[in-house]
Write a protein that holds these residues in place. Structure first.
Motif, PDB file in Angstrom:
ATOM      1  N   THR A  93       0.897  -1.204  -0.050  1.00  0.00           N
ATOM      2  CA  THR A  93      -0.086   0.150   0.063  1.00  0.00           C
ATOM      3  C   THR A  93       0.928   1.366  -0.005  1.00  0.00           C
ATOM      4  O   THR A  93       2.097   1.183   0.113  1.00  0.00           O
ATOM      5  CB  THR A  93      -0.911  -0.093   1.291  1.00  0.00           C
ATOM      6  OG1 THR A  93      -0.071   0.111   2.397  1.00  0.00           O
ATOM      7  CG2 THR A  93      -1.778  -1.340   1.382  1.00  0.00           C
ATOM      8  N   GLU A  94       0.195   2.333  -0.020  1.00  0.00           N
ATOM      9  CA  GLU A  94       1.154   3.591  -0.104  1.00  0.00           C
ATOM     10  C   GLU A  94       1.663   3.777   1.369  1.00  0.00           C
ATOM     11  O   GLU A  94       2.720   4.260   1.371  1.00  0.00           O
ATOM     12  CB  GLU A  94      -0.181   4.807  -0.251  1.00  0.00           C
ATOM     13  CG  GLU A  94      -0.248   5.157  -1.694  1.00  0.00           C
ATOM     14  CD  GLU A  94      -1.191   6.162  -1.959  1.00  0.00           C
ATOM     15  OE1 GLU A  94      -0.913   7.377  -1.144  1.00  0.00           O
ATOM     16  OE2 GLU A  94      -1.980   6.243  -2.830  1.00  0.00           O
ATOM     17  N   HIS A 102       4.627   1.691   1.293  1.00  0.00           N
ATOM     18  CA  HIS A 102       5.600   2.282   0.450  1.00  0.00           C
ATOM     19  C   HIS A 102       6.592   3.549   1.297  1.00  0.00           C
ATOM     20  O   HIS A 102       7.806   3.663   1.480  1.00  0.00           O
ATOM     21  CB  HIS A 102       5.449   2.865  -0.939  1.00  0.00           C
ATOM     22  CG  HIS A 102       5.112   1.993  -1.820  1.00  0.00           C
ATOM     23  ND1 HIS A 102       6.122   1.210  -2.319  1.00  0.00           N
ATOM     24  CD2 HIS A 102       3.947   1.509  -2.372  1.00  0.00           C
ATOM     25  CE1 HIS A 102       5.622   0.473  -3.260  1.00  0.00           C
ATOM     26  NE2 HIS A 102       4.170   0.551  -3.518  1.00  0.00           N
ATOM     27  N   ALA A 103       5.576   4.209   2.113  1.00  0.00           N
ATOM     28  CA  ALA A 103       6.157   4.956   3.004  1.00  0.00           C
ATOM     29  C   ALA A 103       6.905   4.777   4.410  1.00  0.00           C
ATOM     30  O   ALA A 103       7.827   5.161   4.579  1.00  0.00           O
ATOM     31  CB  ALA A 103       4.838   6.118   3.816  1.00  0.00           C
TER      32      ALA A 103
END
Length: 94
Positions: free
Chosen positions: A86-87, A90-91
């Motif tokens: 998910t975003e 990635h973060a």
């Protein structure tokens, strides 16, 4: 979520996949077998490796529970869940 080494490596490998992937396909990459195929079931090296494989399943579940992985295609009896990062995942890697 603070990522330990196994979780970070698993998340990074999944993030590098161009399409949804079964996380277990990377388990042997992260912790390859360190014993001969002929080793007995109670060989300490085999038992230690099995514990590491089970631990990776636990890490996969934690990543999902914390919203860092999402299931794109649920397991169907022939293969496990296919996931993507998910975003938030990635973060977490940044």
């Amino acid at each position: 979520m603070t990522l330990n080494a196994d979780a970070r490596e698993l998340l990074g490998l999944i993030a590098g996949s161009p399409e949804p992937v079964a996380p277990s396909s990377y388990f042997h990459t992260i912790h390859p077998p360190n014993f001969d195929a002929s080793a007995s079931e109670d060989d300490p090296r085999r038992e230690m490796w099995a514990e590491k494989q089970i631990g990776l399943y636990g890490e996969m579940l934690k990543l999902h529970d914390h919203g860092l992985l999402r299931i794109v295609h649920p397991a169907n009896g022939e293969r496990g869940d296919l996931v993507e990062v998910t975003e938030a995942g990635h973060a977490a890697l940044a």
